[in-house]
Every structure is written in C-alpha cells, then in structure tokens.
Motif scaffolding. Structure first.
Motif, short mmCIF file in Angstrom:
data_model
loop_
_atom_site.label_atom_id
_atom_site.label_comp_id
_atom_site.label_asym_id
_atom_site.label_seq_id
_atom_site.Cartn_x
_atom_site.Cartn_y
_atom_site.Cartn_z
N ASN A 12 0.87 -1.10 -0.03
CA ASN A 12 0.01 -0.08 0.01
C ASN A 12 0.82 1.19 -0.03
O ASN A 12 1.48 1.44 0.88
CB ASN A 12 -0.71 -0.09 1.19
CG ASN A 12 -1.91 1.21 1.35
OD1 ASN A 12 -1.92 2.08 0.36
ND2 ASN A 12 -2.71 1.09 2.23
N VAL A 13 1.07 1.88 -1.10
CA VAL A 13 2.03 2.91 -1.24
C VAL A 13 1.23 4.46 -1.33
O VAL A 13 0.23 4.38 -2.02
CB VAL A 13 2.73 2.65 -2.50
CG1 VAL A 13 1.99 2.79 -3.88
CG2 VAL A 13 3.88 3.62 -2.51
N THR A 14 1.86 5.11 -0.73
CA THR A 14 1.57 6.57 -0.74
C THR A 14 2.44 7.12 -2.12
O THR A 14 3.75 7.20 -1.73
CB THR A 14 1.70 7.36 0.28
OG1 THR A 14 1.02 6.98 1.31
CG2 THR A 14 1.44 8.95 0.22
N LEU A 15 2.01 7.42 -3.16
CA LEU A 15 2.78 7.72 -4.15
C LEU A 15 3.62 9.02 -4.03
O LEU A 15 3.16 10.18 -3.71
CB LEU A 15 1.80 8.23 -5.39
CG LEU A 15 2.68 8.38 -6.64
CD1 LEU A 15 3.12 7.03 -7.12
CD2 LEU A 15 1.64 8.72 -7.79
N PRO A 16 5.02 8.84 -3.92
CA PRO A 16 5.69 9.95 -3.51
C PRO A 16 6.15 10.74 -4.84
O PRO A 16 6.42 11.93 -4.53
CB PRO A 16 7.18 9.12 -2.95
CG PRO A 16 7.23 7.94 -3.62
CD PRO A 16 5.74 7.42 -4.04
N SER A 17 6.28 10.27 -5.85
CA SER A 17 6.73 10.92 -7.08
C SER A 17 6.32 9.83 -8.43
O SER A 17 5.84 8.89 -8.09
CB SER A 17 8.05 11.07 -7.01
OG SER A 17 8.93 9.85 -7.00
N GLN A 18 6.53 10.22 -9.36
CA GLN A 18 6.41 9.53 -10.59
C GLN A 18 7.54 9.84 -11.82
O GLN A 18 8.02 10.91 -11.60
CB GLN A 18 4.74 9.54 -11.14
CG GLN A 18 4.32 10.86 -11.34
CD GLN A 18 2.92 11.22 -11.68
OE1 GLN A 18 2.32 10.23 -11.59
NE2 GLN A 18 2.29 12.31 -11.66
N PRO A 19 7.55 8.72 -12.49
CA PRO A 19 7.00 7.21 -12.42
C PRO A 19 7.54 6.74 -10.96
O PRO A 19 8.55 6.99 -10.66
CB PRO A 19 7.47 6.66 -13.78
CG PRO A 19 8.93 7.63 -13.86
CD PRO A 19 8.47 8.98 -13.66
N TYR A 20 6.46 5.86 -10.42
CA TYR A 20 7.22 5.13 -9.42
C TYR A 20 7.18 3.78 -9.62
O TYR A 20 6.57 2.85 -10.34
CB TYR A 20 5.89 5.19 -8.33
CG TYR A 20 6.14 4.25 -7.05
CD1 TYR A 20 7.06 4.67 -5.97
CD2 TYR A 20 5.37 3.14 -7.13
CE1 TYR A 20 7.34 3.89 -5.13
CE2 TYR A 20 5.64 2.32 -5.83
CZ TYR A 20 6.44 2.67 -4.66
OH TYR A 20 6.83 1.94 -3.71
#
Length: 365
Positions: free
Chosen positions: A337-345
């Motif tokens: 379960n990831v909190t999107l820190p940046s992208q692309p991830y």
C-alpha cells in the motif's frame, strides 16, 4: 483497474482500463551458469613415496600434509568431479578421496600385486581411469571411472614396468618404460607402436601441453625433453635439472611444474617456457608425481522479477498494488500500500520469480 499478465516466458498481454495511471510489468525467470576461468590458480598435490605422504601446495606456495600413513603413493589423477585418485603401490590399492577431501579417503580398487603395482594413473577425456604396473607391463582400464568396470587395456612388450601415462588430444595413450628406455604409443583401439626407443635415460613423467607438445622427464639424466606437436623426430632438450627429474604437470595457465626428486624441489616454468624457470617449492622429501586439482565450476542464479511502473497518478494519494495467479479468482494479494511519492514510481515484486504466471492490478484508495 489495470491488470497485467506475466509468465515465465515474458509478458503475454496487457489489458488497460480507464484510469488515472498507467501500469507496465515484465516477468522472466532465468539462470545463468558462469564457468570459472580456466586460468584460475589451482592447488598442486605432490606424492612422496619416501615418507608415504601427499603434500598439498597452494598457488601461493603454502605447504600442508594432505594425507599420511600411505604405503608408497606414486601416481595421482583427478577426475572431472574433483575426486583425487592415488596409486599406492606398497599396499596394492588405489585410493579415492571424494571431492578432493582427505577425510573422504576410501579404497577405489584393491588386489593388485604389491609392491609393483599400481603405479601411474591417468584419465582419458571420456572419464575412464587407466593404471599401470611397474613390472608386468599391464595397463588397466576402469571404464567410466567405475571400479567394477576393470579390465586390461594393453600389455606392453618386454618386462619393463610403466611409470608414466599421458593422453594426447586425439585420445592416444603414451606410456614410459624406464627399464628399457622406451615410450610406447597406444591408440584408443589398443594398437601399439614404439614412439621412441633411443636418446632416453630412465623416462618417467609424461605430460602434454595445450599445443600438443609432449614433455618427458628423465630420471637418469635430469633432462626434460620436448617433442613438438607430439612427434618423436621433433625431440629437443627443454631443460636440465641438477638431479633426477620425475613428475610433470601443467596447470590451467600453461605453466609447467617438474619435481626434482633428489633436490627435494619443484620447478616452475612459467608459460611453459624454459627461460622462465624458478623454484616453486622446496624442502620436500623425495617428491615424485604431481597432480593439479581441477578448477571448480561455479554458478550464479540470476532471478528476473516483475517490475511495476506507475505513471499519471496523483502524488500523495494511496494505491494498492495487488497480484494473483488466476485472473478469474477473486483472491488478490496486496503486495504493498503505497503513498505515491513521485512518478514514475517503480515497484519490484521480489517474490515473483517463484510463480509461473502472475497478474497485477493497481487500485486507487
């Protein structure tokens, strides 16, 4: 929801649905076998019949007693599995040290006529073990290196014993007979011919280099003769020792090693060149034959994992990355379960190499 199927043969299909992000995945399981370089340094084993020991010498020259309590060890040979075989002519036994470990000593074959056999040992390219007698002129063969497959491969003419054995690249066996100063050549089919019966002085050790040149040690004169391309008429003096030369062996790098029995030394000729002569080891007690342990093969398993790339998501939002082996199943396993820190991830499923196929999905929370 976006799903992606991966198998052991790589991605098969992608199914995209309307979403704020895009997923890509790849899957492959592989193994790469890396064979160790043939120039890797090897341990050298020395038979000392005078004190009934086998000495192990590291590439750096450190000496240690590998085995003791033998009864006249002479010929030695390693098989492809790394098992060391020792001809112990005082007991009439051939000993086997499984995996080249001293504690794994056992009797491979027995019942020979001591103290005249066994003497020299050599393996051919098929893994058959050959053993010589010091007086009868017999050469025994153990097919596939199996003790029960014992038979007489050849009996050389005369009564002179055989103290050296070596195979050329064609599978011809060369046998030295110091009693009559002869080297005999035997084809794989058993046909015998005299390779040389002159200009020798108690021939003992034999060895071929990678170019097919035959080297022969003379216990009577200390000369080491070279026969270029394995041809008898191409005889020349490679080097002369101050004492009696005995055993010969090449390492994987092409360096020639020779025992000086009377001087208690082992000489090394780097790159097989006479000018590159030096003392590799000294202080030995009547060193006889030599054998190099084979360079062990090693393997590295390179595992390929599924990689999942998240694009066009909302930074700071939570996403579930889930997987299942059966797309028709409702049982999805949450991998993270990831909190999107940046992208692309990028997320790598390190457990994926154990599965023959895997489906993935990403769900916003």
């Amino acid at each position: 929801m976006i799903t992606h199927k991966t198998t052991s043969r790589g991605p098969l299909s992608r199914v995209h649905f309307t979403s704020l992000l895009t997923i890509a995945a790849a899957w492959c399981v592989g193994a790469v076998i890396l064979i160790s370089s043939t120039s890797q340094a090897q341990n050298l084993y020395v038979a000392n019949a005078n004190n009934n020991t086998i000495i192990k010498i590291t590439p750096a020259g450190a000496q240690s007693t590998f085995a003791s309590g033998l009864d006249g060890p002479y010929g030695m040979a390693f098989d492809r599995a790394g098992d060391l075989f020792v001809a112990d002519h005082g007991s009439g036994n051939i000993y086997e040290f499984t995996n080249g470990v001293a504690a794994n000593q056992g009797i491979f074959a027995s019942g020979f006529t001591s103290p005249t056999e066994p003497v020299a040992l050599a393996f051919d390219s098929a893994g058959d073990l050959f053993m010589s007698s010091d007086q009868s002129g017999n050469i025994y063969e153990f097919t596939n290196g199996v003790a029960a497959n014992r038979g007489i491969f050849a009996t050389l003419s005369g009564t002179a014993g055989i103290q050296g054995l070596a195979f050329d690249s064609a599978g011809d066996l060369f046998a030295s007979q110091p009693g009559n100063n002869t080297i005999t050549k035997i084809t794989p089919g058993g046909t015998q011919s005299i390779f040389l019966a002159s200009n020798l002085s108690f021939p003992v050790g034999l060895a071929f280099d990678s170019a097919g040149d035959l080297f022969e040690a003379n216990g009577g004169s200390g000369n080491i003769y070279e026969f270029t391309n394995g041809v008898a008429t191409n005889q020349s003096t490679f080097a002369t020792l101050t004492s009696n030369a005995q055993g010969l062996a090449f390492d994987n790098a092409g360096d020639l090693f020779v025992t000086d029995q009377g001087g208690g030394k082992i000489y090394e000729f780097t790159n097989g060149l006479a000018a590159n002569r030096g003392i590799f080891a000294s202080g030995l007690d009547s060193p006889d034959s030599l054998a190099f342990a084979p360079t062990p093969a090693f393997s590295v398993n390179i595992k390929m994992f599924a990689g999942i790339i998240l694009n066009n998501g909302q930074i700071g939002s939570n996403y579930l990355i889930q997987a299942t082996a059966n797309l028709s199943s409702s049982n999805w396993t949450t991998l993270t379960n990831v909190t999107l820190p940046s992208q692309p991830y990028i997320y790598i499923d390190y457990s994926s190499y154990t599965n023959s196929q895997q489906f993935y999905r990403v769900q916003p929370q």
